[in-house]
Structure formats: C-alpha cells, structure tokens
Scaffold this active site. Structure first.
Site, PDB file in Angstrom:
ATOM      1  N   CYS A  69       0.817  -1.224   0.000  1.00 31.30           N
ATOM      2  CA  CYS A  69       0.000   0.000   0.000  1.00 31.30           C
ATOM      3  C   CYS A  69       0.847   1.269   0.000  1.00 31.30           C
ATOM      4  O   CYS A  69       0.325   2.363  -0.168  1.00 31.30           O
ATOM      5  CB  CYS A  69      -0.962   0.005   1.181  1.00 31.30           C
ATOM      6  SG  CYS A  69      -2.237  -1.254   1.031  1.00 31.30           S
ATOM      7  N   HIS A  71     -10.568  10.537 -10.475  1.00 31.49           N
ATOM      8  CA  HIS A  71      -9.451  10.524 -11.420  1.00 31.49           C
ATOM      9  C   HIS A  71      -8.314  11.445 -10.978  1.00 31.49           C
ATOM     10  O   HIS A  71      -7.713  12.159 -11.781  1.00 31.49           O
ATOM     11  CB  HIS A  71      -9.920  10.835 -12.852  1.00 31.49           C
ATOM     12  CG  HIS A  71     -10.627   9.675 -13.483  1.00 31.49           C
ATOM     13  ND1 HIS A  71     -11.901   9.305 -13.127  1.00 31.49           N
ATOM     14  CD2 HIS A  71     -10.227   8.785 -14.417  1.00 31.49           C
ATOM     15  CE1 HIS A  71     -12.262   8.242 -13.828  1.00 31.49           C
ATOM     16  NE2 HIS A  71     -11.256   7.900 -14.611  1.00 31.49           N
ATOM     17  N   GLU A  95     -13.035   0.388  -0.169  1.00 33.65           N
ATOM     18  CA  GLU A  95     -11.788   0.503  -0.931  1.00 33.65           C
ATOM     19  C   GLU A  95     -11.682  -0.635  -1.945  1.00 33.65           C
ATOM     20  O   GLU A  95     -11.183  -0.460  -3.045  1.00 33.65           O
ATOM     21  CB  GLU A  95     -10.617   0.471   0.045  1.00 33.65           C
ATOM     22  CG  GLU A  95      -9.286   0.777  -0.583  1.00 33.65           C
ATOM     23  CD  GLU A  95      -8.209   1.004   0.467  1.00 33.65           C
ATOM     24  OE1 GLU A  95      -8.325   1.973   1.230  1.00 33.65           O
ATOM     25  OE2 GLU A  95      -7.270   0.200   0.525  1.00 33.65           O
TER      26      GLU A  95
HETATM   27 ZN    ZN Z   1      -5.132   1.380  -1.565  1.00 35.21          ZN
END
Ligand code: ZN
Length: 128
Positions: free
Chosen positions: A26, A70, A115
C-alpha cells in the site's frame, strides 16, 4: 417515524499510504474504484413521507466526489492543504467526507468507504 437512508457514490482514484512500513504494497502508488455510502438519520416528514430527497444528497455530495475522481488523493491533499488526504487511508477519506458534509447535510449519520469489494471503513462521530 425514524429512518436511516443512504446513497452510494463512486469515484476512481489513485493513492499511496506513506506511513505504511517500507515494502508494504500500500506504500506503492496504486488505484481503487472507491465507493462511498452517505447515511442520513432522521424523522420522516409526515406530509411528504420522506426524510430527505435523494437528489438533494446527490447535489451536496457530488462536488466532493468530483474533487477526488481521477486524481491521486495524496496530490489533492498536498495541493489543497488537507491533512487527512495527505495520508489517504479509507479511515481518513471517510472522516474527510464526514467533516466536509456535516455542515451541509442535516442528520448526517455516517460515511462508509469501500476501498475494495471486501474492505470497507465506516466513520461516525461516535459509536456510543
Ligand atoms: Zn489502496
């Protein structure tokens, strides 16, 4: 009559989590199809039979979603001086949405940030 209603939104964004340990996946730049749920709690208006028009929620939330869509969330945090988005975890994204929406959305109860398909975070002011 008390009700809890929700509306979903989605945006595509990149992020990285700078405070994760070196080597953690991450910490690398990557993207998500984020989905958020905005939950509003209150009493149904006996005249209209609704708590709030879903269209009104959309009008209030959409400008925030557009700010993130975006984009690299870390860049938004740096450019706009938003500490929570400089380290854009699901937890911090949820709190940012909540803090931004609270003054405009009466009865705001919680924000859920998805997520991935299997990972979500819910933020409320308190869980008591
Ligand atoms: Zn992530």
């Amino acid at each position: 009559m008390p009700v809890l209603i929700s509306k979903k939104f989605r945006f595509e964004s990149a992020h990285y989590l700078p405070k994760m340990p070196d080597g953690h996946k991450c910490k690398r730049l990557h993207g998500h199809s984020f989905r958020i749920e905005v939950h509003v709690l209150g009493e149904t208006d006996p005249q209209t039979g609704i708590l709030i028009d879903y269209g009104d929620i959309k009008q209030i939330v959409s400008p925030l979603v557009k700010r993130l869509d975006h984009r690299c969330l870390n860049d938004v945090g740096e450019e706009e001086g938003i500490e929570l988005l400089k380290n854009p975890t699901s937890e911090n994204i949820a709190q940012w949405f909540f803090d931004e929406l609270k003054p405009e959305l009466e009865g705001l109860y919680s924000i859920v940030v998805h997520e991935t398909c299997t990972s979500r975070c819910e933020y409320r002011e308190n869980f008591s």
